[in-house]
Design an enzyme around this catalytic site. Structure first.
Site, PDB file in Angstrom:
ATOM      1  N   VAL A  13       0.564  -0.965  -0.150  1.00 31.30           N
ATOM      2  CA  VAL A  13      -0.214  -0.296   0.297  1.00 31.30           C
ATOM      3  C   VAL A  13       0.494   1.124  -0.251  1.00 31.30           C
ATOM      4  O   VAL A  13       0.477   1.848  -1.169  1.00 31.30           O
ATOM      5  CB  VAL A  13      -0.963  -0.017   0.855  1.00 31.30           C
ATOM      6  N   THR A  86      -1.708  -4.537   9.492  1.00 36.69           N
ATOM      7  CA  THR A  86      -3.081  -5.154  10.746  1.00 36.69           C
ATOM      8  C   THR A  86      -3.364  -6.394  10.392  1.00 36.69           C
ATOM      9  O   THR A  86      -4.499  -6.146  10.044  1.00 36.69           O
ATOM     10  CB  THR A  86      -4.688  -3.411  10.348  1.00 36.69           C
ATOM     11  N   CYS A 261      -5.663  -9.161   3.218  1.00 32.70           N
ATOM     12  CA  CYS A 261      -7.076  -8.759   3.601  1.00 32.70           C
ATOM     13  C   CYS A 261      -8.140  -9.132   3.147  1.00 32.70           C
ATOM     14  O   CYS A 261      -8.507  -8.971   4.818  1.00 32.70           O
ATOM     15  CB  CYS A 261      -7.240  -7.467   1.968  1.00 32.70           C
ATOM     16  N   ARG A 328       0.950 -14.445   2.329  1.00 27.92           N
ATOM     17  CA  ARG A 328       0.326 -13.804   3.436  1.00 27.92           C
ATOM     18  C   ARG A 328      -1.164 -14.862   3.115  1.00 27.92           C
ATOM     19  O   ARG A 328      -1.083 -14.748   2.309  1.00 27.92           O
ATOM     20  CB  ARG A 328       0.613 -13.412   4.196  1.00 27.92           C
TER      21      ARG A 328
END
Ligand SMILES: NC(=O)c1ccc[n+]([C@@H]2O[C@H](COP(=O)([O-])OP(=O)(O)OC[C@H]3O[C@@H](n4cnc5c(N)ncnc54)[C@H](O)[C@@H]3O)[C@@H](O)[C@H]2O)c1
Length: 397
Positions: A13, A86, A261, A328
């Site tokens: 990002v 996060t 995400c 991930r």
């Protein structure tokens, strides 16, 4: 040069954001706590598939982009963007530690009138109730002396059609002025910037977008299992349904969701819903279905081979989606672990990932009892498999 911007986190990002701002005359400092990443970027070497080495060296030589692991920033910084991870913790619950650490560093450097924009995905209420108090405490400033906004990132790595410029961007501020300042900033390099009425609306909107994908992907995976049982090609079903010009959006089968995400953000939403005493049954069910997809494919492999125990299996594609090296939350890892638990001799092939878990990619060959196609990268050439049976997780036939 329009103004100085510091961007916390130079990953999927933060790096494209830094380069977009630098190309549009902002003086950008990319700050990252990962020394190796900083050293690589400083040499003009990219750390993500979406950004080329040339884009980085061009940005550095333009004088508009610098990268550092020094958290102290100058007084004349106008905008601070926070793009740090996060994730979920080991307990499968939101882990805000990197974000809290980043915001603490920002607070220690914060000066009056600076604009702080959080881009990391977070639960509703986090900007106002968690991050604002940290900024006030660590900066010694009052709430009125700086500006805090939230703007969720929507980047989809390697999406050729939608990028940082043409994907509409949501912004929201704790004050009208903060929202306006955030809109002014992004409007320099994003075509459409939409102001949300509150930060909570923007926080939930991001979680809703990704939960929508999780729910629909799990729905298609469930229908795919049904189609497999009756010998129908799910992809033909989706293709047929997608001819409807309204009220339907295509989703496709797989071994499950992955990446930073889709498996993560809905859990932020479901945890928040539970904390508020509301239900989140759709998300919980979708999460269950997706987590169970690897064991469904172990069962399919058992059916094909009689038993996977003692059989040599090549899993093709380790990353969570085609053409990226990102492992991930990749559901392929769960598939490999479960196959190994049942006694299979498992190898994997992925020229993009190359090495993982102390193991290296294995060449595609005919030396296997079964090949399982998990992540179909564009570069794949399967003819070397010859007569090896194939289990394709992206299809029901
Ligand atoms: N990857 C995506 O496609 C995507 C899309 C939309 C939103 N997001 C969200 O954006 C956020 C960042 O995700 P990402 O994929 O870019 O992660 P990433 O891991 O690719 O990059 C994050 C970077 O932040 C750095 N970092 C960690 N702690 C730091 C700190 N305290 N100070 C400065 N740098 C720090 C890490 O070293 C890493 O380089 C997450 O909240 C994610 O959910 C990701």
């Amino acid at each position: 040069m329009i103004g100085k911007v510091i961007i916390f986190g130079q990953g999927y990002v933060g790096l494209p954001l830094a380069l977009a701002a630098a190309r549009n005359d902002f003086n950008v400092i990319g700050f990252d706590t990962n020394f190796n990443k900083v050293a690589q970027l400083a040499k003009g070497i990219s750390v993500i598939e979406d950004v080329s080495d040339k884009q980085i060296s061009d940005a550095i030589s333009s004088g508009n982009y610098k990268v550092t692991d020094n958290p102290n920033f100058a007084q004349d910084v106008k905008v601070i963007c926070i793009c740090v991870p996060t994730p979920l913790g080991d307990d499968h619950k939101p882990d805000l530690s990197a974000l809290e650490q980043a915001v603490t560093t920002v607070g220690k450097n914060l000066k009056p009138d600076m604009l702080v924009i959080v881009e990391s995905t977070i639960s509703p209420g986090t900007t106002r109730k968690v991050l604002l108090p940290i900024l006030i405490k660590t900066s010694g400033l009052t709430e009125e002396e700086f500006h805090l906004a939230y703007s969720p990132e929507r980047i989809d790595p390697l999406n050729k059609a939608w990028n940082i410029k043409n994907t509409p961007k949501l912004v929201a501020g704790l004050t009208v002025q903060a929202a306006k300042m955030a809109k002014d900033f992004y409007s320099k390099f994003v075509d459409q910037v939409v102001i949300c009425p509150t930060v909570e609306v923007a926080e939930i909107a991001k979680l809703l977008e990704n939960s929508y994908r999780l729910v629909n992907i799990s729905f298609i995976n469930e229908i795919s299992i049904f189609c497999q049982k009756i010998g129908v090609d799910i992809n033909e079903v989706v293709k047929a349904a997608a001819t409807k010009p309204y009220g339907f959006m295509p989703f496709y089968p797989s071994v499950g969701v992955g990446g930073h995400c889709i498996p993560v953000d809905p859990i932020y939403l479901s945890e928040a819903a539970k904390a508020a005493g509301a239900g989140s049954r759709f998300i919980d069910l979708a999460d269950d279905i997706n987590q169970a997809m690897p064991s469904y494919f172990v069962e399919r492999a058992n059916q094909i081979l009689g038993t996977v125990t003692g059989k040599k299996i090549l899993v093709i594609g380790l990353s969570y989606k085609p053409n990226v090296a990102d492992v991930r939350e990749s559901p392929v890892i769960s598939l490999i672990e479960q196959l190994r638990k049942t006694g299979a001799d498992v190898f994997w092939h992925d020229e993009l990932v190359k090495s993982w878990n102390g193991e290296q990619t294995t060449p595609i060959s005919s030396d296997f009892d079964l090949a399982i196609i998990t992540t179909p990268h564009d570069y794949l050439e399967l003819s070397a498999l010859k007569d090896v049976p194939i289990l394709n997780t992206r299809s029901s036939i």
